[in-house]
Design a protein around this motif. Structure first.
Motif, PDB file in Angstrom:
ATOM      1  N   MET A  82       0.838  -1.189   0.000  1.00 45.33           N
ATOM      2  CA  MET A  82       0.000   0.000   0.000  1.00 45.33           C
ATOM      3  C   MET A  82       0.880   1.248   0.000  1.00 45.33           C
ATOM      4  N   ALA A  83       0.334   2.358  -0.458  1.00 48.91           N
ATOM      5  CA  ALA A  83       1.098   3.582  -0.646  1.00 48.91           C
ATOM      6  C   ALA A  83       1.723   4.057   0.657  1.00 48.91           C
ATOM      7  N   SER A  84       2.921   4.622   0.565  1.00 49.54           N
ATOM      8  CA  SER A  84       3.661   5.078   1.722  1.00 49.54           C
ATOM      9  C   SER A  84       3.225   6.475   2.148  1.00 49.54           C
ATOM     10  N   ARG A  85       3.547   6.817   3.398  1.00 53.17           N
ATOM     11  CA  ARG A  85       3.474   8.186   3.891  1.00 53.17           C
ATOM     12  C   ARG A  85       4.884   8.745   3.869  1.00 53.17           C
ATOM     13  N   PRO A  86       5.026  10.033   3.704  1.00 59.04           N
ATOM     14  CA  PRO A  86       6.378  10.603   3.758  1.00 59.04           C
ATOM     15  C   PRO A  86       6.922  10.541   5.178  1.00 59.04           C
ATOM     16  N   ASP A  87       8.221  10.368   5.295  1.00 52.26           N
ATOM     17  CA  ASP A  87       8.853  10.428   6.613  1.00 52.26           C
ATOM     18  C   ASP A  87       8.710  11.839   7.177  1.00 52.26           C
ATOM     19  N   VAL A  95      15.052  11.243  11.928  1.00 52.30           N
ATOM     20  CA  VAL A  95      13.730  10.693  11.636  1.00 52.30           C
ATOM     21  C   VAL A  95      12.836  10.746  12.875  1.00 52.30           C
ATOM     22  N   LEU A  96      11.662  11.319  12.699  1.00 52.97           N
ATOM     23  CA  LEU A  96      10.653  11.356  13.749  1.00 52.97           C
ATOM     24  C   LEU A  96       9.541  10.347  13.514  1.00 52.97           C
ATOM     25  N   ALA A  97       9.254  10.053  12.244  1.00 52.26           N
ATOM     26  CA  ALA A  97       8.211   9.083  11.893  1.00 52.26           C
ATOM     27  C   ALA A  97       8.538   8.493  10.533  1.00 52.26           C
ATOM     28  N   THR A  98       8.348   7.186  10.388  1.00 50.59           N
ATOM     29  CA  THR A  98       8.633   6.512   9.122  1.00 50.59           C
ATOM     30  C   THR A  98       7.730   5.294   8.985  1.00 50.59           C
ATOM     31  N   ASP A  99       7.674   4.740   7.776  1.00 50.01           N
ATOM     32  CA  ASP A  99       6.863   3.546   7.496  1.00 50.01           C
ATOM     33  C   ASP A  99       7.719   2.298   7.561  1.00 50.01           C
ATOM     34  N   ILE A 100       7.167   1.220   8.094  1.00 49.67           N
ATOM     35  CA  ILE A 100       7.803  -0.085   8.044  1.00 49.67           C
ATOM     36  C   ILE A 100       6.801  -1.085   7.483  1.00 49.67           C
ATOM     37  N   ARG A 101       7.315  -2.155   6.865  1.00 45.94           N
ATOM     38  CA  ARG A 101       6.444  -3.160   6.273  1.00 45.94           C
ATOM     39  C   ARG A 101       5.916  -4.102   7.351  1.00 45.94           C
ATOM     40  N   THR A 102       4.689  -4.499   7.168  1.00 43.63           N
ATOM     41  CA  THR A 102       4.074  -5.478   8.060  1.00 43.63           C
ATOM     42  C   THR A 102       2.999  -6.224   7.283  1.00 43.63           C
ATOM     43  N   ARG A 174       3.063   0.065   8.454  1.00 39.88           N
ATOM     44  CA  ARG A 174       2.838   0.497   9.830  1.00 39.88           C
ATOM     45  C   ARG A 174       3.738   1.682  10.120  1.00 39.88           C
ATOM     46  N   ARG A 175       3.191   2.667  10.801  1.00 34.78           N
ATOM     47  CA  ARG A 175       3.962   3.859  11.130  1.00 34.78           C
ATOM     48  C   ARG A 175       4.808   3.568  12.362  1.00 34.78           C
ATOM     49  N   PHE A 176       6.084   3.958  12.287  1.00 35.82           N
ATOM     50  CA  PHE A 176       7.002   3.731  13.398  1.00 35.82           C
ATOM     51  C   PHE A 176       7.607   5.058  13.818  1.00 35.82           C
ATOM     52  N   GLN A 222       9.132   6.027  -2.776  1.00 32.14           N
ATOM     53  CA  GLN A 222       9.525   6.760  -1.584  1.00 32.14           C
ATOM     54  C   GLN A 222       9.262   8.250  -1.781  1.00 32.14           C
ATOM     55  N   MET A 223       8.544   8.857  -0.846  1.00 33.28           N
ATOM     56  CA  MET A 223       8.209  10.266  -0.975  1.00 33.28           C
ATOM     57  C   MET A 223       9.250  11.118  -0.259  1.00 33.28           C
TER      58      MET A 223
END
Length: 578
Positions: A82-87, A95-102, A174-176, A222-223
């Protein structure tokens, strides 16, 4: 006789001719043509059958190709996710927030052979599985049901080993949040579908990402990261000192902000109690409110800075003027008195340093109700703040301003505003008189100049810096002194309203500071809710708790902020007492 026989043999049609030459079979052209036509028909039918067969196969392949890909046993390729969110990153790229695969677990109930057996097997890996709810899902006539979102790799592996028919996995993001709760109220969080629901995460969705996702126009590439104005190092220091102060003073809450006075950038902001966005089970609890921007409070004596600035800016008050504080002030059945009464006439600097309620009330009365209300509105203290953060409260004020209202508002009772707005208005008094709306995104001085609004005269700003400096050195703000740095400020000890009445035992304390006070670059505001006296010490005023909190924040942050200490002629660090 022989000659007769010989002649007879040579006559055509004679009996001898038939006896000497065998008869040939007769051919029928009609039969042969019929056989050829039948063969052609068979060939045509065979070709047609094969053509139809391959057309059916081709049609099914096209149908399958048009369907969305579905992975039921493992994580799909990267381009199927599914589409990513920008870090989200801080001003230095941390990095304060990033996407990880799940992956998430789903079921196809129409393929489940035995729901009871499937549930028993799943419970060995997911012991907290809702048995009744899962049974209803597996027994339904649907073709798809979510069973558990965002599994760990171990859980996925264990469920795969169970080999349950009709059970599969879908890839998700998932947002990390690497910093956990460090900047939770600023960064915000996302819901189970990776959509921003609070903080800057929600702001990013509001800038078009959410609309694109809803329209199915998101991309998997990657955005570009979204850079915030926050400095993670200063943010950690601020939160750490707030947490320590809550324990030291047995407070129910605390908050703080570090603001660049020239650009309006929020360098750090925290509100405790907070939450961990990686496990946001308590994120919506009432006590986890972002008190700095989404909570309104009576800010107490910090408002005296605005009252005195109002008097000076109006031209009705000069630094050399005096106000009678020899006795309490009575008006409309109410009595206004000083907490530390001097019982004498006070100059303007003394009204500020001694935090005189009576002197401030008389100054507000001199300016008048209309002028007082207009000035606070001009400083942005009575209207909703405009910034990127979605969680912003609207200040409260009396429906009708009377004389008594204006006089009590002069020392911080009667108007409730957000601490962040108080810091922004304080910055306007320190930077030459320009009100700059706060931002959580990077902003240059040139960009800030385009949005800045001149709200007080530069001379008024100069005079307010002098008052803040004096109070930081020898007044109620002396506990905020940092060796080598000039820190000015104003304390505020406000009584909390309980059941419609002010409580003398419950306080909401604040300290508004600026440094280096000669030409300030930063404003620091901290608040602490219902502090208790520190062990072995007396009093729970802002000078005894909020001021030391600011001192600790500045002392630990100046190196990150690039503010250099002052040295004397012999190379020794100058203290504030000089």
């Amino acid at each position: 006789m022989r000659q007769v026989l010989s002649l007879l043999r040579r006559k055509p049609g004679s009996a001898g001719a038939y006896l000497s030459e065998p008869r040939r079979p007769v051919e029928f052209d009609g039969v042969r043509m019929a056989q050829n036509a039948q063969a052609r028909n068979r060939i045509i039918i065979t070709v047609a059958c094969f053509s139809i067969f391959y057309m059916v196969i081709g049609g099914r392949l096209i149908e399958y190709g048009a369907r969305s890909n579905e992975t039921v046993s493992s994580i799909a390729r990267g381009d199927q996710l599914m589409a990513s969110r920008p870090d989200l990153v801080d001003r230095n790229g941390e990095v304060l927030a990033t996407d990880i695969r799940t992956v998430s677990l789903f079921a196809e109930p129409n393929k489940i052979v035995d729901p009871d057996e499937a549930i028993e097997l799943l419970a060995t890996v997911l012991p907290d599985l809702d048995m009744k709810g899962t049974y209803r899902k597996l027994s339904s006539a649907s073709h798809f049901q979510w069973l558990r979102r965002q599994l760990t790799p171990r859980q996925q592996s264990q469920i795969l080993a169970l080999g349950i028919p009709g059970i599969g996995f879908r890839p998700e993001k998932r947002r990390f949040y690497p910093g956990g709760p460090t900047a939770s109220h600023v960064v915000g969080l996302v819901n189970i579908d990776n959509k921003g629901i609070a903080g800057m995460e929600k702001y990013v969705d509001g800038q078009g990402l959410g609309d694109l996702a809803a329209a199915g126009m998101t991309i998997n590439e990657q955005m570009e990261p979204v850079r915030l104005s926050i400095d993670l190092r200063v943010q950690h220091v601020l939160r750490d000192e707030l947490a320590a102060a809550m324990i030291r003073y047995q407070a129910i809450a605390a908050g703080g902000v570090v603001l660049n006075v020239h650009t309006g950038e929020v360098i750090a902001m925290a509100s405790l109690p907070d939450f961990d966005p990686n496990d946001p089970v308590h994120a919506l609890d009432k006590d986890r409110l972002n008190r700095m921007s989404a909570g309104t409070f009576e800010m107490g004596s910090t408002f005296k800075a605005f009252t005195i600035a109002m008097g000076l800016d109006s031209g009705l008050v000069k630094m050399s003027d005096t106000f009678d504080a020899t006795k309490p002030l009575r008006i409309g059945g109410f009595t206004i008195h000083d907490f530390h009464a001097t019982r004498r006439i006070l100059s303007v600097p003394e009204v500020f340093t001694h935090s005189s309620n009576v002197g401030s009330a008389r100054m507000a009365d001199l300016v008048g109700i209309a002028g007082h209300r207009e000035f606070l509105t001009r400083l942005g203290l009575l209207t909703r703040m405009d910034t990127e953060l979605p969680e912003v409260a609207t200040p409260t004020q009396p429906r009708e301003w009377k004389k008594i209202n204006s006089m009590t508002i002069a020392f911080g009772h009667g108007v409730a505003t957000t601490p962040l707005q108080t810091a922004v208005a304080g910055a306007a008094l320190m930077n030459g008189g320009k009100l700059i709306e706060p931002t959580f995104l990077p902003r240059t001085a040139e960009e800030a100049a385009r949005v800045a609004v001149q709200v007080v005269k530069p001379q008024t700003s100069d005079e307010m810096r002098e008052l803040m400096r004096a109070n930081g050195e020898n007044g109620s703000g002396r506990n905020a002194r940092v060796e080598g740095f000039r820190v000015g400020g104003k304390t505020g000890t406000a009584e909390k309203v309980v059941n419609g009445r002010y409580s003398s035992s419950l306080k909401f304390n604040a300290f508004l500071a600026a440094f280096p006070i000669d030409n300030p670059d930063y404003v620091v505001l901290v608040v602490i809710d219902e502090p208790k006296p520190e062990d072995g010490k007396h009093g729970a005023t802002a000078g005894n708790n909020a001021a030391p909190m600011v001192q600790a924040v500045i002392r630990r942050s100046v190196g990150f902020l690039g503010v250099k200490p002052r040295f004397d002629a012999e190379g020794q660090v100058l203290s504030l007492s000089y």
